[in-house]
Write an enzyme that holds these catalytic residues in place. Sequence first.
Site, PDB file in Angstrom:
ATOM      1  N   SER A 141       0.953  -1.421   0.069  1.00  0.00           N
ATOM      2  CA  SER A 141       0.425   0.155  -0.012  1.00  0.00           C
ATOM      3  C   SER A 141       1.166   1.118   0.224  1.00  0.00           C
ATOM      4  O   SER A 141       2.423   1.250   0.444  1.00  0.00           O
ATOM      5  CB  SER A 141      -1.001  -0.201   1.288  1.00  0.00           C
ATOM      6  OG  SER A 141      -1.221   1.010   1.172  1.00  0.00           O
ATOM      7  N   TYR A 154      -1.692  -1.659  10.328  1.00  0.00           N
ATOM      8  CA  TYR A 154      -2.521  -1.851   9.060  1.00  0.00           C
ATOM      9  C   TYR A 154      -0.741  -1.418   8.685  1.00  0.00           C
ATOM     10  O   TYR A 154      -0.428  -1.553   7.402  1.00  0.00           O
ATOM     11  CB  TYR A 154      -3.240  -0.781   8.157  1.00  0.00           C
ATOM     12  CG  TYR A 154      -3.271  -0.835   6.398  1.00  0.00           C
ATOM     13  CD1 TYR A 154      -4.210  -2.451   6.515  1.00  0.00           C
ATOM     14  CD2 TYR A 154      -3.455  -0.349   6.072  1.00  0.00           C
ATOM     15  CE1 TYR A 154      -4.475  -2.589   4.739  1.00  0.00           C
ATOM     16  CE2 TYR A 154      -3.657  -1.091   4.784  1.00  0.00           C
ATOM     17  CZ  TYR A 154      -4.002  -1.256   4.333  1.00  0.00           C
ATOM     18  OH  TYR A 154      -4.216  -1.503   2.654  1.00  0.00           O
TER      19      TYR A 154
END
Length: 248
Positions: A141, A154
């Site tokens: 990401s 995350y």
Amino acid sequence: MFKDSVVIVTGGAQGIGKGIVHAYARQGAKVVIADLNEGLGQQLEQDLLAKGYSVLFVHTDVTKEEEIVHLMQRAVEQYGTIHILINNAGKFQHKSPYDVTFEEWSDLLHTNLTSTFFCAREAAKVMRHNAKGGAIVSLASTRAEMSEPDTEAYTATKGGIVALTHALARSLGPDQITVNCISPGWIETGDYAALRPIDHAQHLSGRVGVPEDIAQACLYLTNPQNNFVTGINITVDGGMTKKMIYEE
């Protein structure tokens, strides 16, 4: 180029994963859909089989090693080998670091990062016996490089995937296995028509991304003709991480 290639996509029943499954199926690949959501997985399998594609759904909880092993075994039983693995399974958490529990942190770590390693390892055990090895792509990401508040767990997992990628590329290279990762930016998996003009305009590309954008990057990184490309992270974000933004 991918006709009869055997491709596993974790988290393949929905969102970005579903787009990746469709892309490989259209290329003539034999696609194994791995997902925890049995209903969505079976529905996607039936939809694609009805269109004449070669697909197999395997219910898989990637936080459990035995289920990862079972996934690889089912792929080999059905199609004989594994050529490509797309590590897409993952979850998001938005919670203050003051409130994240040990169990929540561990669950996110296992789902996003630990599963990426063990899926790669088990797939590589099969790929290393192929005449031309194989290819592994993991979904990281842009949050591995930039953050918003309350996303520590995350972000840590996605940063770990970037580091794990070049480590695995070094270890698996002698077996002709390429290992790369993709860092998506804003990829809309819901109602694209509901997006506002400002949502699109803030991107250098002039639009918000779609799952097909990530699928195209996967196709590039797993094309055997591109096997000189390994150990890298490709950012696919419409240029958002290249914008210099000052608060006034």
